[in-house]
Design a protein around this motif. Structure first.
Motif, PDB file in Angstrom:
ATOM      1  N   UNK A 224      46.330  48.828  50.875  1.00 10.69           N
ATOM      2  CA  UNK A 224      47.186  47.907  50.135  1.00 10.69           C
ATOM      3  C   UNK A 224      46.847  46.454  50.460  1.00 10.69           C
ATOM      4  N   UNK A 225      46.605  46.169  51.750  1.00  9.51           N
ATOM      5  CA  UNK A 225      46.311  44.792  52.135  1.00  9.51           C
ATOM      6  C   UNK A 225      45.022  44.305  51.507  1.00  9.51           C
ATOM      7  N   UNK A 226      43.984  45.151  51.572  1.00  8.14           N
ATOM      8  CA  UNK A 226      42.694  44.763  51.003  1.00  8.14           C
ATOM      9  C   UNK A 226      42.790  44.635  49.491  1.00  8.14           C
ATOM     10  N   UNK A 227      43.539  45.551  48.841  1.00  3.92           N
ATOM     11  CA  UNK A 227      43.680  45.519  47.384  1.00  3.92           C
ATOM     12  C   UNK A 227      44.381  44.252  46.916  1.00  3.92           C
ATOM     13  N   UNK A 228      45.375  43.802  47.693  1.00  5.52           N
ATOM     14  CA  UNK A 228      46.109  42.604  47.302  1.00  5.52           C
ATOM     15  C   UNK A 228      45.338  41.324  47.600  1.00  5.52           C
ATOM     16  N   UNK A 229      44.348  41.393  48.499  1.00  6.93           N
ATOM     17  CA  UNK A 229      43.611  40.194  48.875  1.00  6.93           C
ATOM     18  C   UNK A 229      42.498  39.886  47.888  1.00  6.93           C
ATOM     19  N   UNK A 230      41.848  40.901  47.350  1.00  3.71           N
ATOM     20  CA  UNK A 230      40.685  40.708  46.493  1.00  3.71           C
ATOM     21  C   UNK A 230      41.083  40.633  45.027  1.00  3.71           C
ATOM     22  N   UNK A 231      40.357  39.820  44.289  1.00  2.00           N
ATOM     23  CA  UNK A 231      40.508  39.765  42.843  1.00  2.00           C
ATOM     24  C   UNK A 231      39.385  40.564  42.200  1.00  2.00           C
ATOM     25  N   UNK A 232      39.612  41.021  40.985  1.00  2.00           N
ATOM     26  CA  UNK A 232      38.560  41.748  40.295  1.00  2.00           C
ATOM     27  C   UNK A 232      38.620  41.416  38.811  1.00  2.00           C
ATOM     28  N   UNK A 233      37.576  41.844  38.095  1.00  2.00           N
ATOM     29  CA  UNK A 233      37.483  41.627  36.662  1.00  2.00           C
ATOM     30  C   UNK A 233      37.804  42.918  35.921  1.00  2.00           C
ATOM     31  N   UNK A 234      38.453  42.777  34.780  1.00  2.00           N
ATOM     32  CA  UNK A 234      38.796  43.952  33.978  1.00  2.00           C
ATOM     33  C   UNK A 234      38.627  43.595  32.500  1.00  2.00           C
ATOM     34  N   UNK A 235      38.027  44.504  31.740  1.00  2.00           N
ATOM     35  CA  UNK A 235      37.767  44.270  30.318  1.00  2.00           C
ATOM     36  C   UNK A 235      38.860  44.934  29.489  1.00  2.00           C
ATOM     37  N   UNK A 236      39.390  44.209  28.509  1.00  2.00           N
ATOM     38  CA  UNK A 236      40.418  44.758  27.625  1.00  2.00           C
ATOM     39  C   UNK A 236      40.093  44.360  26.191  1.00  2.00           C
ATOM     40  N   UNK A 237      40.196  45.317  25.269  1.00  2.00           N
ATOM     41  CA  UNK A 237      40.007  45.052  23.840  1.00  2.00           C
ATOM     42  C   UNK A 237      41.374  44.903  23.175  1.00  2.00           C
ATOM     43  N   UNK A 238      41.505  43.917  22.299  1.00  2.00           N
ATOM     44  CA  UNK A 238      42.771  43.659  21.606  1.00  2.00           C
ATOM     45  C   UNK A 238      42.789  44.383  20.265  1.00  2.00           C
ATOM     46  N   UNK A 239      43.589  45.451  20.105  1.00  2.00           N
ATOM     47  CA  UNK A 239      43.715  46.111  18.797  1.00  2.00           C
ATOM     48  C   UNK A 239      44.478  45.215  17.818  1.00  2.00           C
ATOM     49  N   UNK A 240      44.564  45.680  16.576  1.00  2.00           N
ATOM     50  CA  UNK A 240      45.167  44.873  15.509  1.00  2.00           C
ATOM     51  C   UNK A 240      46.607  44.485  15.823  1.00  2.00           C
ATOM     52  N   UNK A 241      47.383  45.418  16.336  1.00  2.00           N
ATOM     53  CA  UNK A 241      48.813  45.195  16.526  1.00  2.00           C
ATOM     54  C   UNK A 241      49.167  44.726  17.929  1.00  2.00           C
TER      55      UNK A 241
END
Length: 657
Positions: free
Chosen positions: A574-591
């Motif tokens: 949990x500590x390591x997960x909260x310390x690091x940032x990461x990138x995430x790809x998301x596609x925007x559907x029509x709605x």
């Protein structure tokens, strides 16, 4: 029992040999499994009996496939895609079925038989299409979303069809209405039950499992959840695959989804292979040869009809022509649930034995040709004049080494590999990365990165990356045994190429130099910066520029180096997960909620999540301004800490804070 073990051992041997041979000649593994089934079935050599038990085990492959697909689609994303699922999906099934019913009825088939055949032919293969989309990393592309939306509607439509066909045979219309109403009630109840379990019970279960830190327990729990959901829907007379999809969709809301997908993948792929073997076992080659002209004619008719219906329907809904045609090419085949409906129709005497054999042959052959057509889709669209060139608006995955020259090859596209790529891009230094993690490949390709899926120790993959014409090869992983194999493979293809390698320490420095490595960078607190300095220097960038950029990163406290595509390996600490940032790809559907809103309106900085890049159709926008207006089908690269990014993803899709 001993004879059964020998049969399965023989089946495994043939499958391994066929998959190896088909891959060597550039054909997909699906065809190898189909060929194995043809050889092993009663219409081939006949050493394997096609039993109900084998069918049941093979169906688990579809269960795990739909479970992993559900992990990709949260409720927010599914609701944002409702126009595709219930709009394009229903339009495709209804229009295709009506046209086929009219054609078959005019050919003197009875109305009930025409209905059964048309419904079977209207369905497409979730197993084939989703597997290929995952392998090619196109699941987040618009054409991939269109295909998956239609397939989801078809999978849902199978449930009432399994009820309707037996009742049509009994010709009791009152029974049909009551049975459908009862089935819908059961379906709604099961969906609500699974939603409740996934919302309130499963997250707590997996939190406890993660705290134990036992990989075996995590895998077993994942398998148990997928099978439990499938069994629950099966007990209510619904599709096992539908239950698995709903369970996966519930868990897709959690931050464990990448690890869940990684755990389920080996079982899914093996059982999916067995499923395609059972499909191949149903093909009667003698029947195909004796009725070859009719089958070829039906294949061409099915191809033209379904591509036309899907392409026109998608364009009427406002989709780009190239996405509509690409989606149509993906969905032209018959599907695995079609075989279930064929068997059911045969039992209810809606189909004769010859009609059953004909449909089985049509289904197997259409599924066999699909990987080839999907692979050639850019070329087909180019020939049709939809694309000006085969790569326009398409993935930039290199198909041959001729695409690159005097470039950098990055072996491994995890944290260090992505850092190198980000420094190379502003210097206009061409590069290509090789990665065996399909999640990283999917995320990278969705963000426009030139990533090839494959293992770097394979010479064919290295040739595909153009190693023989590269200015530099970088090995980013540190396992010495694997490194030796890769170095040997590189040197056999390109003896003179420069090799830069990262190691944990300098204990193997002399051995690596003897193997022909040009430069070795031992890992330290500034390993990434040191490695980038060597890469840029060996790529011809002036040292003054390198010093300025590295100094800038030090002054910025390494912010540029702290966010990465996480792939499937999310640290449960949990500590390591909260310390690091990461990138995430998301596609925007029509709605999606964020569509037609500017970045400043969404106020993401308050949530400490940033849009690092935006991909719109065929162009990329790095660091978009606050005034940038988000449009439907935009692909966003979000940066932030895992929990914040997940909350923002839901906010962008459905507006819920």
């Amino acid at each position: 029992m001993q004879s059964i073990n020998v049969q399965f051992f023989g089946l495994l041997v043939v499958a391994v040999l066929f998959v190896w041979f088909f891959k060597r000649i550039g054909l997909p593994p699906i065809l190898a499994y189909l060929a194995t089934g043809v050889l092993a079935g009663s219409h081939g050599i006949g050493w394997m009996a096609h039993t109900h038990e084998i069918d049941f085990v093979a169906e688990l492959g579809i269960v795990f496939l739909l479970f992993s697909l559900g992990l990709e689609f949260s409720i927010s994303r599914l609701m944002a895609m409702r126009n595709i699922v219930f709009g394009l999906g229903s339009l495709q099934v209804v229009v295709t079925s009506l046209i086929l019913i009219v054609v078959l009825y005019c050919l003197n088939f009875s109305l009930l038989t025409s209905f059964a055949i048309s419904i079977i032919m209207a369905l497409s293969s979730t197993a084939v299409v989703v597997k290929l989309l995952k392998e090619t990393g196109e699941l987040n592309q618009r054409r991939g979303q269109l295909a998956v939306g239609v397939l989801l509607f078809q999978d849902i439509a199978v449930v009432p069809l399994l009820i309707i066909l037996p009742l049509l045979a009994s010709s009791d219309s009152q029974s049909i209405s009551w049975a459908l109403a009862f089935a819908l009630t059961k379906g709604a109840f099961v969906c609500l039950l699974l939603w409740a379990i996934g919302k309130w019970i499963l997250p707590k279960v997996f939190n406890e499992i993660a705290l134990v830190r036992t990989d075996e327990l995590f895998v077993l729990t994942t398998l148990l959840v997928a099978l439990f959901a499938a069994l629950l829907t099966y007990m209510f007379g619904l599709s096992m695959a539908l239950g698995a999809f709903l369970a996966g969709m519930m868990l897709g809301e959690s931050h464990y989804r990448h690890q869940l997908e990684a755990d389920i993948r080996p079982f899914r792929d093996i059982l999916m292979g067995l499923f395609f073997v059972t499909v191949g076992m149903q093909l009667n080659l003698l029947y195909v040869f004796s009725n070859g002209l009719f089958i070829i004619g039906a294949l061409l008719g099915l191809l033209i009809l379904k591509i036309t219906v899907v392409a026109i329907s998608a364009q009427l809904m406002g989709e780009r022509r190239q996405d509509a045609l690409a989606c149509a090419i993906m969905l032209w085949q018959m599907g695995e649930f079609g075989f279930v409906l064929i068997a059911l129709s045969g039992q209810q005497q809606l189909l004769t034995s010859d009609q059953t054999s004909f449909l089985i042959a049509l289904g197997v052959l259409s599924m066999a040709f699909t990987p080839f057509l999907i692979d050639k889709t850019p070329l087909i669209l180019k020939r049709l004049g939809v694309l000006k060139r085969a790569s326009m608006g398409w993935e930039n995955e290199p198909k041959s080494s001729a695409l690159y020259s005097n470039h950098v090859v990055i072996c491994g596209f995890s944290r260090v590999g992505q850092t190198i790529a980000r420094f190379l891009k502003p210097e206009a230094i061409e590069y290509v990365a090789i990665e065996s993690n399909p999640i990283l490949v999917q995320e990278g390709k969705a963000a426009g990165e030139p990533v090839i899926f494959g293992h770097v120790k394979q010479k064919d993959i290295l040739k595909c990356a153009g190693v023989e014409r590269a200015r530099l090869v970088i090995i980013t992983f540190t396992e010495f045994e694997q490194t030796q194999i890769v170095i040997d493979a590189i040197k056999q293809i390109a003896p003179e190429v420069k090799i830069l390698i990262r190691t944990r320490d300098d204990s193997q420095l002399e051995k690596l130099k003897e193997l022909g490595v040009t430069e070795v960078v031992p890992e330290t607190l500034e390993a990434s910066l040191m490695l980038v300095s060597h890469v840029l220097s060996m790529s011809g960038v002036p040292m003054s520029r390198i010093v300025r950029r590295v100094s800038k990163e030090r002054r910025n406290r390494y912010k540029f180096l702290q966010s990465f595509f996480s792939g499937e390996h999310i640290d449960s600490d949990e500590n390591n997960s909260d310390r690091l940032e990461y990138l995430h790809v998301i596609a925007l559907p029509d709605k999606a909620f964020a569509v037609n809103k500017s970045i400043s309106e969404l106020n993401l900085t308050k949530r400490r999540v940033f849009i690092k890049a935006l991909r719109r159709q065929d162009r990329e926008i790095d660091a978009p301004s606050d005034q940038t207006l988000l449009l439907a089908n935009d692909i966003l690269v979000l940066q932030g800490k895992p929990r914040r990014v997940e909350r923002v993803e839901h906010y962008l899709l459905d507006g819920i804070e």
